[in-house]
Design a protein around this motif. Structure first.
Motif, PDB file in Angstrom:
ATOM      1  N   ASP A 110       0.820  -1.224   0.000  1.00 49.77           N
ATOM      2  CA  ASP A 110       0.000   0.000   0.000  1.00 49.77           C
ATOM      3  C   ASP A 110       0.850   1.268   0.000  1.00 49.77           C
ATOM      4  O   ASP A 110       0.463   2.270  -0.593  1.00 49.77           O
ATOM      5  N   SER A 111       1.996   1.219   0.663  1.00 45.34           N
ATOM      6  CA  SER A 111       2.830   2.420   0.703  1.00 45.34           C
ATOM      7  C   SER A 111       3.757   2.517  -0.516  1.00 45.34           C
ATOM      8  O   SER A 111       4.180   3.618  -0.883  1.00 45.34           O
ATOM      9  N   LEU A 112       4.062   1.386  -1.148  1.00 44.73           N
ATOM     10  CA  LEU A 112       5.013   1.418  -2.268  1.00 44.73           C
ATOM     11  C   LEU A 112       4.353   1.559  -3.631  1.00 44.73           C
ATOM     12  O   LEU A 112       4.958   2.143  -4.550  1.00 44.73           O
ATOM     13  N   PHE A 113       3.133   1.064  -3.807  1.00 48.55           N
ATOM     14  CA  PHE A 113       2.504   1.171  -5.122  1.00 48.55           C
ATOM     15  C   PHE A 113       2.362   2.625  -5.594  1.00 48.55           C
ATOM     16  O   PHE A 113       2.575   2.904  -6.774  1.00 48.55           O
ATOM     17  N   PRO A 114       2.033   3.568  -4.697  1.00 52.84           N
ATOM     18  CA  PRO A 114       2.022   4.972  -5.165  1.00 52.84           C
ATOM     19  C   PRO A 114       3.406   5.447  -5.644  1.00 52.84           C
ATOM     20  O   PRO A 114       3.502   6.226  -6.593  1.00 52.84           O
ATOM     21  N   LEU A 115       4.485   4.966  -5.006  1.00 55.02           N
ATOM     22  CA  LEU A 115       5.841   5.333  -5.444  1.00 55.02           C
ATOM     23  C   LEU A 115       6.172   4.693  -6.789  1.00 55.02           C
ATOM     24  O   LEU A 115       6.856   5.302  -7.621  1.00 55.02           O
ATOM     25  N   VAL A 116       5.690   3.461  -6.981  1.00 53.79           N
ATOM     26  CA  VAL A 116       5.877   2.809  -8.277  1.00 53.79           C
ATOM     27  C   VAL A 116       5.224   3.661  -9.363  1.00 53.79           C
ATOM     28  O   VAL A 116       5.845   3.990 -10.379  1.00 53.79           O
ATOM     29  N   LYS A 117       3.969   4.034  -9.115  1.00 53.76           N
ATOM     30  CA  LYS A 117       3.221   4.820 -10.099  1.00 53.76           C
ATOM     31  C   LYS A 117       3.877   6.180 -10.339  1.00 53.76           C
ATOM     32  O   LYS A 117       4.048   6.604 -11.493  1.00 53.76           O
ATOM     33  N   GLU A 118       4.253   6.850  -9.271  1.00 51.76           N
ATOM     34  CA  GLU A 118       4.864   8.179  -9.396  1.00 51.76           C
ATOM     35  C   GLU A 118       6.134   8.125 -10.235  1.00 51.76           C
ATOM     36  O   GLU A 118       6.328   8.928 -11.163  1.00 51.76           O
ATOM     37  N   ASN A 119       7.019   7.179  -9.924  1.00 52.57           N
ATOM     38  CA  ASN A 119       8.275   7.069 -10.664  1.00 52.57           C
ATOM     39  C   ASN A 119       8.045   6.635 -12.107  1.00 52.57           C
ATOM     40  O   ASN A 119       8.713   7.126 -13.021  1.00 52.57           O
ATOM     41  N   ALA A 120       7.097   5.733 -12.319  1.00 53.04           N
ATOM     42  CA  ALA A 120       6.784   5.300 -13.687  1.00 53.04           C
ATOM     43  C   ALA A 120       6.227   6.466 -14.494  1.00 53.04           C
ATOM     44  O   ALA A 120       6.590   6.652 -15.667  1.00 53.04           O
ATOM     45  N   MET A 121       5.369   7.271 -13.884  1.00 52.95           N
ATOM     46  CA  MET A 121       4.772   8.408 -14.592  1.00 52.95           C
ATOM     47  C   MET A 121       5.831   9.474 -14.918  1.00 52.95           C
ATOM     48  O   MET A 121       5.808  10.059 -16.000  1.00 52.95           O
ATOM     49  N   ILE A 122       6.747   9.717 -13.984  1.00 55.01           N
ATOM     50  CA  ILE A 122       7.834  10.667 -14.259  1.00 55.01           C
ATOM     51  C   ILE A 122       8.674  10.157 -15.426  1.00 55.01           C
ATOM     52  O   ILE A 122       9.040  10.908 -16.329  1.00 55.01           O
ATOM     53  N   SER A 123       8.962   8.867 -15.410  1.00 56.52           N
ATOM     54  CA  SER A 123       9.740   8.258 -16.488  1.00 56.52           C
ATOM     55  C   SER A 123       9.033   8.427 -17.824  1.00 56.52           C
ATOM     56  O   SER A 123       9.639   8.844 -18.816  1.00 56.52           O
ATOM     57  N   ILE A 124       7.749   8.132 -17.857  1.00 55.90           N
ATOM     58  CA  ILE A 124       6.971   8.267 -19.092  1.00 55.90           C
ATOM     59  C   ILE A 124       6.956   9.717 -19.559  1.00 55.90           C
ATOM     60  O   ILE A 124       7.107  10.006 -20.756  1.00 55.90           O
ATOM     61  N   GLU A 125       6.807  10.635 -18.612  1.00 55.89           N
ATOM     62  CA  GLU A 125       6.798  12.061 -18.961  1.00 55.89           C
ATOM     63  C   GLU A 125       8.132  12.487 -19.579  1.00 55.89           C
ATOM     64  O   GLU A 125       8.169  13.201 -20.584  1.00 55.89           O
ATOM     65  N   ILE A 126       9.229  12.041 -18.979  1.00 55.41           N
ATOM     66  CA  ILE A 126      10.557  12.383 -19.511  1.00 55.41           C
ATOM     67  C   ILE A 126      10.746  11.774 -20.896  1.00 55.41           C
ATOM     68  O   ILE A 126      11.200  12.447 -21.834  1.00 55.41           O
ATOM     69  N   TYR A 127      10.396  10.487 -21.052  1.00 58.67           N
ATOM     70  CA  TYR A 127      10.516   9.844 -22.366  1.00 58.67           C
ATOM     71  C   TYR A 127       9.682  10.580 -23.407  1.00 58.67           C
ATOM     72  O   TYR A 127      10.147  10.844 -24.513  1.00 58.67           O
ATOM     73  N   SER A 128       8.432  10.888 -23.055  1.00 58.94           N
ATOM     74  CA  SER A 128       7.521  11.551 -24.003  1.00 58.94           C
ATOM     75  C   SER A 128       8.056  12.916 -24.409  1.00 58.94           C
ATOM     76  O   SER A 128       8.043  13.275 -25.592  1.00 58.94           O
ATOM     77  N   LYS A 129       8.515  13.675 -23.428  1.00 58.26           N
ATOM     78  CA  LYS A 129       9.060  15.006 -23.724  1.00 58.26           C
ATOM     79  C   LYS A 129      10.273  14.887 -24.633  1.00 58.26           C
ATOM     80  O   LYS A 129      10.426  15.638 -25.601  1.00 58.26           O
ATOM     81  N   TRP A 130      11.144  13.940 -24.329  1.00 58.32           N
ATOM     82  CA  TRP A 130      12.358  13.733 -25.118  1.00 58.32           C
ATOM     83  C   TRP A 130      11.998  13.332 -26.543  1.00 58.32           C
ATOM     84  O   TRP A 130      12.552  13.861 -27.507  1.00 58.32           O
ATOM     85  N   LEU A 131      11.054  12.391 -26.679  1.00 61.42           N
ATOM     86  CA  LEU A 131      10.633  11.974 -28.017  1.00 61.42           C
ATOM     87  C   LEU A 131      10.003  13.127 -28.789  1.00 61.42           C
ATOM     88  O   LEU A 131      10.300  13.324 -29.974  1.00 61.42           O
ATOM     89  N   ASN A 132       9.131  13.879 -28.128  1.00 61.76           N
ATOM     90  CA  ASN A 132       8.486  15.013 -28.801  1.00 61.76           C
ATOM     91  C   ASN A 132       9.506  16.035 -29.278  1.00 61.76           C
ATOM     92  O   ASN A 132       9.329  16.671 -30.313  1.00 61.76           O
ATOM     93  N   GLU A 133      10.568  16.189 -28.519  1.00 67.18           N
ATOM     94  CA  GLU A 133      11.587  17.177 -28.861  1.00 67.18           C
ATOM     95  C   GLU A 133      12.474  16.721 -30.018  1.00 67.18           C
ATOM     96  O   GLU A 133      12.885  17.513 -30.845  1.00 67.18           O
ATOM     97  N   PHE A 134      12.775  15.411 -30.086  1.00 66.07           N
ATOM     98  CA  PHE A 134      13.782  14.940 -31.038  1.00 66.07           C
ATOM     99  C   PHE A 134      13.259  14.011 -32.143  1.00 66.07           C
ATOM    100  O   PHE A 134      13.929  13.841 -33.159  1.00 66.07           O
ATOM    101  N   GLU A 135      12.104  13.432 -31.956  1.00 68.77           N
ATOM    102  CA  GLU A 135      11.633  12.372 -32.837  1.00 68.77           C
ATOM    103  C   GLU A 135      11.570  12.752 -34.312  1.00 68.77           C
ATOM    104  O   GLU A 135      11.994  11.984 -35.175  1.00 68.77           O
ATOM    105  N   ASP A 136      11.065  13.908 -34.625  1.00 64.75           N
ATOM    106  CA  ASP A 136      10.864  14.283 -36.027  1.00 64.75           C
ATOM    107  C   ASP A 136      11.990  15.130 -36.602  1.00 64.75           C
ATOM    108  O   ASP A 136      11.871  15.630 -37.721  1.00 64.75           O
TER     109      ASP A 136
END
Length: 158
Positions: A110-136
């Motif tokens: 119960d205490s770790l699943f929110p941290l899993v989600k938070e870190n996964a979402m930050i990771s996805i946000e960084i990947y998405s931003k990076w892809l949007n910036e460089f992909e095309d």
């Protein structure tokens, strides 16, 4: 029966031996170049990252988090790396480590699943931003965009 008595066999072995030696020389030159192409500013981060799998294999979660914090502090020193996909990889690995701990200890879930989600979402946000910036971008556009961070005149790149 000696296979080397046949002239064709000797020629074939000589040609194959020459090809193997050429392949080894080309591979050595290529990998020497690849090894030199690592940005010297983050060599220490790469060295630290080489410890990651060993720590995962022995389930040393505290050491994993310390290692990732150390690696991130290196990346954060340089504007180009501070929000790069490499930092996204760190957040992804943090999420995986939290998930590993949660799956092995039901009392902590119960205490770790929110941290899993938070870190996964930050990771996805960084990947998405990076892809949007460089992909095309074309190779030339990417070079123009990153050139301020990789100045050939910078002594670190000698």
């Amino acid at each position: 029966m000696n296979i080397f008595k046949n002239k064709r066999t000797r020629v074939f072995i000589l040609i194959m031996g020459t090809l193997v030696i050429c392949a080894i020389i080309i591979a050595k030159l290529y990998y020497d170049y690849q090894n030199r192409s690592i940005d010297p500013r983050i060599v220490e981060a790469n060295k630290l990252y080489s410890q990651y799998n060993d720590l995962v294999n022995i389930d040393d979660h505290n050491a994993i988090f310390e290692l990732m914090d150390s690696i991130e502090s290196i990346y954060k020193q340089y504007p180009h790396y501070s929000e790069s996909y490499e930092v996204g990889v760190l957040y992804n690995n943090r999420a995986a480590t939290y998930l590993s701990i949660a799956l092995s200890d039901s009392l902590l879930q119960d205490s770790l699943f929110p941290l899993v989600k938070e870190n996964a979402m930050i990771s996805i946000e960084i990947y998405s931003k990076w892809l949007n910036e460089f992909e095309d971008l074309s190779e030339e556009e990417i070079t123009d965009k990153i050139s301020p961070y990789f100045n050939e005149d910078d002594p670190v790149f000698e």
